[in-house]
Design an enzyme around this catalytic site. Structure first.
Site, mmCIF file in Angstrom:
data_model
loop_
_atom_site.group_PDB
_atom_site.id
_atom_site.type_symbol
_atom_site.label_atom_id
_atom_site.label_comp_id
_atom_site.label_asym_id
_atom_site.label_seq_id
_atom_site.Cartn_x
_atom_site.Cartn_y
_atom_site.Cartn_z
ATOM 1 C CB THR A 101 -85.229 45.791 86.391
ATOM 2 O OG1 THR A 101 -83.984 46.273 85.924
ATOM 3 C CG2 THR A 101 -85.594 44.517 85.660
ATOM 4 N NE ARG A 120 -74.365 46.591 83.763
ATOM 5 C CZ ARG A 120 -75.559 46.402 84.304
ATOM 6 N NH1 ARG A 120 -76.647 46.732 83.653
ATOM 7 N NH2 ARG A 120 -75.673 45.869 85.502
ATOM 8 N N GLY A 174 -81.902 44.139 90.512
ATOM 9 C CA GLY A 174 -80.843 44.528 91.443
ATOM 10 C C GLY A 174 -79.561 44.819 90.696
ATOM 11 N N GLY A 213 -76.920 44.065 88.689
ATOM 12 C CA GLY A 213 -76.833 42.952 87.761
ATOM 13 C C GLY A 213 -75.568 42.126 87.804
HETATM 14 N N1 ASP Z 1 -80.682 44.274 87.173
HETATM 15 C C1 ASP Z 1 -80.636 45.412 86.317
HETATM 16 C C2 ASP Z 1 -79.261 45.497 85.700
HETATM 17 O O1 ASP Z 1 -78.283 45.285 86.380
HETATM 18 C C3 ASP Z 1 -80.935 46.688 87.009
HETATM 19 C C4 ASP Z 1 -82.242 46.700 87.755
HETATM 20 O O2 ASP Z 1 -82.651 45.691 88.299
HETATM 21 O O3 ASP Z 1 -82.886 47.753 87.796
HETATM 22 O O4 ASP Z 1 -79.157 45.842 84.556
#
Ligand code: ASP
Length: 372
Positions: free
Chosen positions: A238, A266, A290, A292
């Site tokens: 992300t 989701r 992280g 999520g």
């Molecule tokens: N936080 C994001 C999610 O759970 C994933 C990521 O941080 O890459 O969708």
């Protein structure tokens, strides 16, 4: 006449005395208001100078198992260059006196357009081999916010989140409705094939192969979109940014493709205000990355702000408390980047690495990937 005159003289004296008193009072009043006006304009000027001295921004390109031993020199270099391009895009706006929200979107657009990160162009694949994108922004001055989730045709999801904030009476739009709104607002649309990258497609195939080896009951018991061991061993790509401008205004934004192999539409933390993104001029601006589900349950971004607001913690202490204690206690992994209203920053994570960069008002730049 002789009887009246003493009265008249006393009356005259009274008038003169009152006149003098009035003049003295008037003089004091003028003096006070002048000094006060001076102090007010001085403190305003000082606040302005302070803000000018402290503007800056922080960005991330995801946290996770990012180890030097797994990284080629050329890939590491590519990440460095892209992070630099992104932070410079935001910094040049702040330097010219532009708004923190514009800096946030400019920095995020650079990362969204790159296949290196899990956002827009480099988004991960769902179980159905599609790309579903989420994004959000928040303005620290007004506490206005905009978010979108599950869109499949928006070239730069962060721009749509800004449009939701500025051009609609809503905070969050999803799926087809969000795409309809995007068309009406003239937001750039891309064919879903634009989001295809071989690297992300192969990641999905690897997860599916591992998943196929599991018994169906096991899949059902676990969070069905992916297996624990896979998530723990993978990286989250992300992207996000938090910025403070010369007017002392904070803003934050986050954009993502979510998690590989996700199902059932989701939605993670990235488009959830308070979990993936938060900004408040009274405290700080935060963008998360992280696992999520844990960031939603811990309300990570708002929690950091709340610790500052209600407990008087510094940004760094608040970020450490949430990322190093609260989140791991729940079982969550990831990190945040944040900047407070004085320009102090926190780049905190509990994983092996996090793509991250910071640039301050003096133009000092720091780009890092691994733990130190
Ligand atoms: N936080 C994001 C999610 O759970 C994933 C990521 O941080 O890459 O969708």
């Amino acid at each position: 006449m002789t009887i009246i005159s003493p009265y008249l003289r006393r009356y005259q004296r009274n008038i003169i005395m009152k006149g003098r008193l009035f003049t003295v009072l008037l003089f004091c009043l003028c003096l006070f208001s002048c000094t006060n006006a001076d102090t007010t304009s001085l403190s305003k000027a000082k606040a302005q100078t302070d803000a000018n001295e402290n503007f800056g921004l922080v960005i991330h390109g995801g946290a996770g198992t990012i180890l030097k031993k797994n990284m080629s020199d050329s890939l590491e270099n590519a990440y460095h260059e892209k992070l630099k391009e992104a932070i410079l895009a935001g910094h040049s706006i702040l330097e010219k006196g532009g708004a923190s929200m514009d800096a946030v979107t400019a920095a995020i657009n650079v990362m969204e357009d790159s296949p290196l990160f899990n956002a827009a162009k480099g988004a991960v694949f769902t179980n159905h081999e599609t790309n579903e994108l989420d994004a959000s922004v928040m303005d620290g001055k007004t506490l206005n916010a905009g978010a979108i989730s599950g869109v499949t045709t928006i070239k730069n999801p962060i721009n749509l989140a800004v449009a939701v904030m500025n051009q609609s009476e809503h905070v969050m739009l999803s799926g087809k409705g969000a795409e309809q709104f995007a068309k009406e607002q003239g937001i750039e649309i891309a064919d879903p094939s634009y989001f295809y990258t071989e690297r992300r497609f192969q990641s999905l195939q690897r997860v599916k192969e591992r998943e196929a080896k599991m018994k169906q009951e096991e899949i059902n018991k676990k969070a069905a979109f992916a297996m624990d061991p896979f998530i723990k061993a993978s990286k989250f790509g992300t992207v996000g940014c938090a910025a403070l401008d010369k007017n002392g205004n904070l803003a934050a934004g986050t954009s993502t493709g979510g998690m590989t192999n996700k199902r059932y539409n989701r939605i993670g933390d990235a488009p959830i205000i308070g979990a993936g993104t938060y900004a408040n001029n009274a405290t700080c601006a935060v963008s998360s990355t992280g696992w999520g589900e844990y960031f939603i349950r811990a309300m990570v971004a708002h929690d950091i702000s709340a610790l500052m607001e209600y407990k008087g913690l510094s940004l760094q202490d608040a970020a450490s408390e949430v990322i190093q204690k609260k989140l791991p206690d729940l079982g969550g992994t990831g990190g945040i980047v944040a900047i407070d209203n004085k320009g102090e920053v926190a780049l905190e994570f509990n994983t092996e690495g996090m793509y991250r960069a910071h640039m301050n008002a003096k133009g000092e730049l720091s780009i890092k990937i691994y733990q130190e």
